[in-house]
Design a protein around this motif. Structure first.
Motif, short mmCIF file in Angstrom:
data_model
loop_
_atom_site.label_atom_id
_atom_site.label_comp_id
_atom_site.label_asym_id
_atom_site.label_seq_id
_atom_site.Cartn_x
_atom_site.Cartn_y
_atom_site.Cartn_z
N ARG A 24 0.83 -1.22 0.00
CA ARG A 24 0.00 0.00 0.00
C ARG A 24 0.86 1.26 0.00
NH1 ARG A 24 -5.49 -0.98 1.97
NH2 ARG A 24 -6.02 -2.78 0.73
N GLN A 25 2.05 1.19 -0.67
CA GLN A 25 2.92 2.37 -0.66
C GLN A 25 2.28 3.56 -1.37
OE1 GLN A 25 6.49 0.61 -2.25
NE2 GLN A 25 5.99 1.01 -4.38
N ALA A 26 1.38 3.29 -2.32
CA ALA A 26 0.57 4.36 -2.91
C ALA A 26 -0.76 4.33 -2.18
CB ALA A 26 0.37 4.11 -4.40
N ARG A 28 -3.48 6.39 1.12
CA ARG A 28 -4.03 7.58 1.76
C ARG A 28 -3.10 8.29 2.73
NH1 ARG A 28 -9.48 4.74 3.52
NH2 ARG A 28 -7.95 3.09 3.55
N TYR A 33 -1.55 11.44 -2.95
CA TYR A 33 -2.52 10.40 -3.32
C TYR A 33 -3.94 10.92 -3.08
CZ TYR A 33 -5.59 6.38 -3.03
OH TYR A 33 -6.65 5.53 -3.22
N ARG A 37 -6.86 11.18 -5.87
CA ARG A 37 -8.11 10.45 -5.66
C ARG A 37 -9.29 11.42 -5.71
NH1 ARG A 37 -11.97 8.76 -2.21
NH2 ARG A 37 -12.27 6.54 -1.80
N PHE A 43 -12.42 5.96 -5.82
CA PHE A 43 -11.33 4.99 -5.87
C PHE A 43 -11.41 4.14 -7.13
CE2 PHE A 43 -9.98 0.62 -5.03
CZ PHE A 43 -8.64 0.82 -4.83
N ILE A 70 4.59 -0.89 -7.24
CA ILE A 70 3.50 -1.86 -7.39
C ILE A 70 2.35 -1.19 -8.10
CG2 ILE A 70 2.72 -1.42 -5.01
CD1 ILE A 70 1.69 -4.46 -5.10
N SER A 73 -3.97 -0.64 -8.13
CA SER A 73 -5.23 -1.27 -8.54
C SER A 73 -5.86 -1.86 -7.29
CB SER A 73 -4.95 -2.36 -9.58
OG SER A 73 -6.16 -2.80 -10.16
N ASP A 74 -6.65 -2.89 -7.43
CA ASP A 74 -7.24 -3.56 -6.27
C ASP A 74 -7.44 -5.02 -6.60
OD1 ASP A 74 -8.40 -2.65 -3.53
OD2 ASP A 74 -9.73 -4.22 -4.26
N PHE A 204 -2.16 -11.90 -3.09
CA PHE A 204 -2.55 -11.55 -1.73
C PHE A 204 -3.63 -12.51 -1.23
CE2 PHE A 204 -0.81 -7.57 -3.34
CZ PHE A 204 -0.15 -7.03 -2.25
N THR A 206 -5.07 -12.59 1.73
CA THR A 206 -5.24 -11.84 2.97
C THR A 206 -6.03 -12.61 4.03
OG1 THR A 206 -5.18 -9.84 1.65
CG2 THR A 206 -6.04 -9.62 3.88
N HIS A 324 2.08 -6.12 6.68
CA HIS A 324 0.80 -5.86 6.01
C HIS A 324 0.85 -4.42 5.53
CE1 HIS A 324 -3.87 -6.65 5.95
NE2 HIS A 324 -3.28 -6.81 4.77
O1 CP3 Z 1 0.17 -1.71 -2.45
C1 CP3 Z 1 -0.13 -0.80 -3.26
O2 CP3 Z 1 0.32 0.35 -3.18
C2 CP3 Z 1 -0.99 -1.16 -4.47
C3 CP3 Z 1 -2.36 -0.95 -4.32
C4 CP3 Z 1 -3.30 -1.91 -3.62
C5 CP3 Z 1 -4.56 -1.48 -3.16
N1 CP3 Z 1 -5.27 -2.56 -2.75
C6 CP3 Z 1 -5.00 -0.08 -3.19
C7 CP3 Z 1 -6.14 0.32 -2.34
C8 CP3 Z 1 -3.23 -3.29 -3.39
C9 CP3 Z 1 -2.08 -4.24 -3.63
C10 CP3 Z 1 -4.50 -3.68 -2.86
C11 CP3 Z 1 -4.85 -5.08 -2.55
C12 CP3 Z 1 -6.03 -5.35 -1.71
N2 CP3 Z 1 -7.28 -4.81 -1.79
C13 CP3 Z 1 -6.07 -6.36 -0.73
C14 CP3 Z 1 -4.94 -7.28 -0.40
C15 CP3 Z 1 -3.89 -6.60 0.41
C16 CP3 Z 1 -4.25 -6.45 1.85
O3 CP3 Z 1 -4.37 -5.31 2.30
O4 CP3 Z 1 -4.36 -7.49 2.51
C17 CP3 Z 1 -7.35 -6.36 -0.16
C18 CP3 Z 1 -7.84 -7.25 0.96
C19 CP3 Z 1 -8.12 -5.39 -0.86
C20 CP3 Z 1 -9.56 -5.06 -0.67
C21 CP3 Z 1 -9.62 -3.64 -0.27
N3 CP3 Z 1 -9.63 -2.56 -1.16
C22 CP3 Z 1 -9.57 -3.11 1.04
C23 CP3 Z 1 -9.54 -3.91 2.32
C24 CP3 Z 1 -9.54 -1.70 0.91
C25 CP3 Z 1 -9.38 -0.67 2.00
C26 CP3 Z 1 -10.67 -0.12 2.45
C27 CP3 Z 1 -10.45 1.07 3.36
O5 CP3 Z 1 -11.28 1.97 3.27
O6 CP3 Z 1 -9.46 1.08 4.11
C28 CP3 Z 1 -9.59 -1.40 -0.46
C29 CP3 Z 1 -9.52 -0.07 -1.08
C30 CP3 Z 1 -8.14 0.37 -1.39
N4 CP3 Z 1 -7.31 -0.38 -2.17
C31 CP3 Z 1 -7.48 1.57 -1.01
C32 CP3 Z 1 -6.24 1.55 -1.62
C33 CP3 Z 1 -5.19 2.63 -1.59
C34 CP3 Z 1 -8.07 2.69 -0.16
C35 CP3 Z 1 -9.20 3.29 -0.95
C36 CP3 Z 1 -9.24 4.77 -0.93
O7 CP3 Z 1 -8.37 5.45 -1.50
O8 CP3 Z 1 -10.23 5.27 -0.37
#
Ligand code: CP3
Length: 349
Positions: A24-26, A28, A33, A37, A43, A70, A73-74, A204, A206, A324
């Motif tokens: 999640r280096q990219a 909030r 970022y 967004r 998102f 990385i 995406s999601d 992942f 998770t 994580h």
């Molecule tokens: O790592 C990176 O920088 C790449 C981007 C990335 C995101 N999601 C961006 C994101 C990656 C690799 C993921 C994978 C992801 N998404 C996982 C597996 C990794 C993990 O954390 O275990 C899972 C379970 C998801 C499902 C998901 N999408 C979750 C749990 C969330 C967060 C919800 C929240 O509000 O905290 C998302 C949304 C999401 N994906 C965000 C980001 C930056 C936040 C959304 C936003 O900007 O509001």
């Protein structure tokens, strides 16, 4: 490629210092970022607009001396492409509008065509590779079949994911049908990312750690191994290192290492040295500081980095990361302290 450290470490070759990137280096915790967004409007729009996905992928690379990028995406892009319709709202988290609630919903699912149905992802990979211009390698990723099935059945996040577990107990044949179609979708999606230019691939898992041992082997591990095998038979993806991250599944490290992956991601509940003793030289290891370390003082952060490096020891095959994702409240300067400490404390002369 100007910076080969990450790919060399995945191949367990010697490096000048330990490579580091952050899950999640990219995200909030970076004001830039949050600005992009807001400009995107949502998102999902950010993910589906390759120029904006590229912009946020590069933001942490511009700010910090990271050793890998990385793809932004999601994991839920696949369920979205299967027709479940993803949205992510502030304070709510990810949500699928059409969760799988009946057997008939599962029977209707097909494998999306990665180059057409998920074209925005492949376009983002191609654009990011061009914009990175060889500075650091690009990681592509997907969710594991089990973790995707959890969201597809539940429709949103959950503490226990009781619905998917109940389906696995009540009707294992239907659960396997779902996991099989999702596994084929994940393998095709990862192979397409490799063809588009991703230089490493990560899965992942998770929610793998929510499963009791026998269930983990049957409903998660089996499909991770299946994907690793499919990728090995793909003429592009076979040469792209695969990282498996099954969070909370430390009791299965040996079995995960036997899938044919290049590396295992680790959460912070195991010492790197102990994990290395168990898997030996079969795979590289990625991880594994507790993400909360970034809330401690810079001195404490440096201390924890030093301990993690010492625990892994002077062997090849370590990629530094958190256990994580980095959380939104973190001060970005603290991440800079961590990255500098990894490089400084691991420099080989
Ligand atoms: O790592 C990176 O920088 C790449 C981007 C990335 C995101 N999601 C961006 C994101 C990656 C690799 C993921 C994978 C992801 N998404 C996982 C597996 C990794 C993990 O954390 O275990 C899972 C379970 C998801 C499902 C998901 N999408 C979750 C749990 C969330 C967060 C919800 C929240 O509000 O905290 C998302 C949304 C999401 N994906 C965000 C980001 C930056 C936040 C959304 C936003 O900007 O509001």
């Amino acid at each position: 490629m100007q910076n080969e450290r990450f790919l060399r470490a995945l191949r367990r070759e010697p490096v000048d210092c330990t490579p580091v990137w952050i899950m999640r280096q990219a995200g909030r915790y970076l004001p830039e970022y949050r600005a992009t967004r807001a400009r995107a409007g949502s998102f999902v729009k950010l993910c589906k607009t390759p120029e904006l996905a590229c912009e946020v992928t590069l933001q942490p690379i511009a700010r910090f001396p990271l050793d890998a990028a990385i793809l932004f995406s999601d994991i839920l892009t696949i369920p979205d492409a299967m027709g479940l319709s993803l949205s992510v709202d502030e304070g709510v988290g990810p949500r699928l509008a059409h969760p799988l609630r009946a057997r008939a919903d599962i029977d209707k699912l097909g494998v999306p065509d990665a180059e057409t149905d998920l074209r925005y992802v492949m376009d983002a990979v191609r654009l990011i590779r061009r914009e990175l211009n060889g500075r650091v390698p690009l990681i592509g990723f997907a969710g594991s079949p089990w973790t995707l099935a959890c969201y597809m059945i539940e429709g949103e996040g959950s503490a226990s994911f009781a619905r998917p577990k109940a389906l696995a107990w009540d009707d294992p044949a239907t659960m396997h049908r779902l996991l099989d179609v999702v596994a084929r979708a994940v393998a095709a999606y990862l192979a397409a990312q490799a063809a588009a230019g991703a230089q490493a691939l990560m899965i992942f898992d998770t929610w793998g750690g929510l499963l009791a041992p026998e269930m983990f082997r049957e409903f998660s591990l089996r499909y991770l191994a299946q994907i690793a095998q499919i990728l090995k038979s793909n003429h592009v993806a076979r040469d792209v290192p695969l990282i498996l991250f099954s969070k909370g599944a430390n009791s299965h490290l040996e079995a995960l290492a036997d899938t044919g992956c290049a590396a295992l991601g680790l959460d912070w509940t195991i010492a790197l040295g102990d994990a290395r003793t168990r898997v030996g030289d079969r795979v590289a290891l990625q991880g594994n500081l507790d993400p909360s370390v970034l809330h401690a003082t810079p001195d404490a952060i440096r201390g924890e980095v030093g301990k993690a490096l010492a625990s892994f020891g002077a062997h090849p095959g370590h990629v530094f990361n958190l256990g994580h994702g980095i959380t939104p409240e973190v001060n970005p300067e603290h991440l800079g302290v961590l990255i500098d400490a990894v490089h400084a404390l691991s420099t080989r002369t």
